[in-house]
Design an enzyme around this catalytic site. Structure first.
Site, short mmCIF file in Angstrom:
data_model
loop_
_atom_site.label_atom_id
_atom_site.label_comp_id
_atom_site.label_asym_id
_atom_site.label_seq_id
_atom_site.Cartn_x
_atom_site.Cartn_y
_atom_site.Cartn_z
N LYS A 53 11.89 -7.10 -114.13
CA LYS A 53 12.05 -8.32 -115.43
C LYS A 53 12.50 -7.67 -116.49
O LYS A 53 13.36 -8.44 -117.16
CB LYS A 53 10.54 -8.70 -115.47
CG LYS A 53 10.05 -9.66 -114.28
CD LYS A 53 8.62 -9.94 -114.44
CE LYS A 53 8.01 -10.74 -113.16
NZ LYS A 53 6.67 -11.02 -112.76
N GLN A 97 1.34 -10.23 -115.60
CA GLN A 97 1.48 -9.91 -114.28
C GLN A 97 0.38 -10.06 -113.51
O GLN A 97 -0.79 -9.33 -113.78
CB GLN A 97 2.16 -8.43 -114.25
CG GLN A 97 2.64 -8.18 -112.78
CD GLN A 97 3.66 -8.99 -112.44
OE1 GLN A 97 4.67 -9.28 -113.11
NE2 GLN A 97 3.78 -9.15 -111.01
N ASP A 120 5.93 -18.55 -116.88
CA ASP A 120 5.75 -18.57 -115.30
C ASP A 120 5.57 -19.85 -114.99
O ASP A 120 5.53 -20.41 -113.76
CB ASP A 120 4.50 -17.66 -114.97
CG ASP A 120 4.64 -16.23 -114.56
OD1 ASP A 120 5.54 -16.21 -113.93
OD2 ASP A 120 3.90 -15.47 -114.95
#
Ligand code: GUN
Length: 286
Positions: A53, A97, A120
């Site tokens: 990322k 995460q 997300d």
């Protein structure tokens, strides 16, 4: 012989486009987009995802801050950190995460993220927006799957899409996106009876089960489109592999994605797209 749809190729096209857009944004707005990624602990899989990322941010010109916290961080400390980032006007996107250590309630953490910064698309507000067809952030992997199908000019409307897996991250949202594109959707899961009988009726088969090489040729219709969302380790070779037994299935399919180089690169690309979307809304609010 199936046509292999390259998510990697599409990701490169999309990332190059974003790179140019970010240059223009830099001229128009007082600062560049900024994504903050929080990594708790040092699970090798998570470290690898977070590194990917960060690299994508650098490639596109998005400012990236990765905050690494020890596995001993308390739930309150993590919630407070998110609060600070929610209130930080120089931050456009926040990603925590997953998975988190067992002593931390992931649901609480996800709910704490400002839905406007939830790149997300996991916050209940964004999930609800998807199901109600309202404006919100769509989670990255499902979005990437639809983009890959469109890139390969696969017709979705009127086709039978079978999704194996009902997770909140992939199975459920991709089923909704396919339904919104007028596919007839069947969702299969671990308790589905006669799984192969159902998957054999799929025009589009989405494998999101999390089991290495789970989908075999006898589960696939001749001429189907097979999308592999799995990221597994092949225990024999220790190599990365998908949920689809590629060698077995490929001769039967008309279109297929590979692991690696299929949906994975598109997930990160969609994360970058979501970050730009959050940034633009943030900038326009001022
Ligand atoms: N862990 C595995 N996939 C994901 C993802 O898409 N987002 C986050 N935050 N964590 C993950």
């Amino acid at each position: 012989m199936a046509v292999v749809i390259s998510g990697k190729e599409l990701a490169t096209i999309r990332r190059n486009k974003m790179k140019e857009e970010v240059i223009e944004f830099g001229k128009k707005y007082p600062r560049l987009p900024h994504l903050v990624v929080i990594l708790v602990g040092d699970d090798p899989g998570s470290v690898s995802y977070v590194t990917g990322k960060g690299k994508a941010c650098v490639e596109i010109g998005i400012k990236n801050t990765t905050i690494k916290k020890p596995v001993t961080i308390t739930e309150d400390e993590l919630l407070n950190l998110i609060d600070e980032l929610n209130n930080d006007d120089t931050v456009d996107g926040i990603l925590v995460q997953l998975p988190l250590p067992k002593h931390i309630n992931s649901d609480l953490v996800i709910k704490k993220i400002d839905p406007k910064k939830d790149v997300d698309g996991f916050h209940p507000i964004n999930v609800a927006s998807l199901y109600l067809k309202q404006d919100g952030i769509v989670s990255c992997t499902p979005k990437g799957i639809i983009e890959v199908l469109d890139y390969a000019n696969i017709q979705i409307e009127g086709r039978h899409a079978v999704v194996i897996g009902r997770s909140n991250i992939v199975g459920m949202p991709v089923s909704k996106l396919l339904l919104d594109r007028n596919a007839t959707v069947t969702i299969c899961h671990s308790k589905t009876a006669n799984l192969a009988e159902i998957t054999k009726t799929a025009d589009i088969l989405i494998a999101a089960v999390g089991k290495a090489k789970f989908v075999k040729a006898d589960m696939v219709r001749d001429g189907a489109t097979v999308i592999d969302v799995g990221v597994n380790r092949d225990l024999e070779t220790n190599k990365l592999c998908g949920d689809v037994d590629f060698k077995d299935v490929e001769p039967k399919a008309a279109y297929i994605t590979k692991v690696p180089g299929g949906i994975g690169p598109m997930t990160i690309t969609c994360l970058m797209e979501n970050t730009l979307e959050c940034y633009l809304k943030h900038m326009e609010e001022k």
